[in-house]
Motif scaffolding. Sequence first.
Motif: not given
Length: 123
Positions: A60-85
């Motif tokens: 994560y970039a420093d600006s994203a740490k603690g607020r954003f979460t990156i994840s992926r679901d390879n079965a769905k061929n999809t990646a995600y970025l959950q952005m909070n605050s």
Amino acid sequence: QVQLVESGGGLVQAGGSLRLSCAASGRTFSSYAVGWFRQAPGPEREFVAAVSWSGGSTYYADSAKGRFTISRDNAKNTAYLQMNSLKPEDTAVYYCAAARQIATIRAGSSAYWGQGTQVTVSS
């Protein structure tokens, strides 16, 4: 060859949340690292986060740490970025990118990019 399509952007008030999705075509998505970048008005695209092909390593970039979460679901061929605050300074077009090596992602040298999705955070 990997084609990427982002979705999930929109207008949100400061303090709110959004989840961006990056849908990939191709049967080899699970062998690619994926990253998110953003670009506010101006010439530079900023690294936000990256995840390894397995999902086991994240950066994560420093600006994203603690607020954003990156994840992926390879079965769905999809990646995600959950952005909070979310903050007004998070306003930008968000792009996903894919590459064989996560170092290539972090260097901004990926060969594969999506078209971007706009995120606007109002104060």
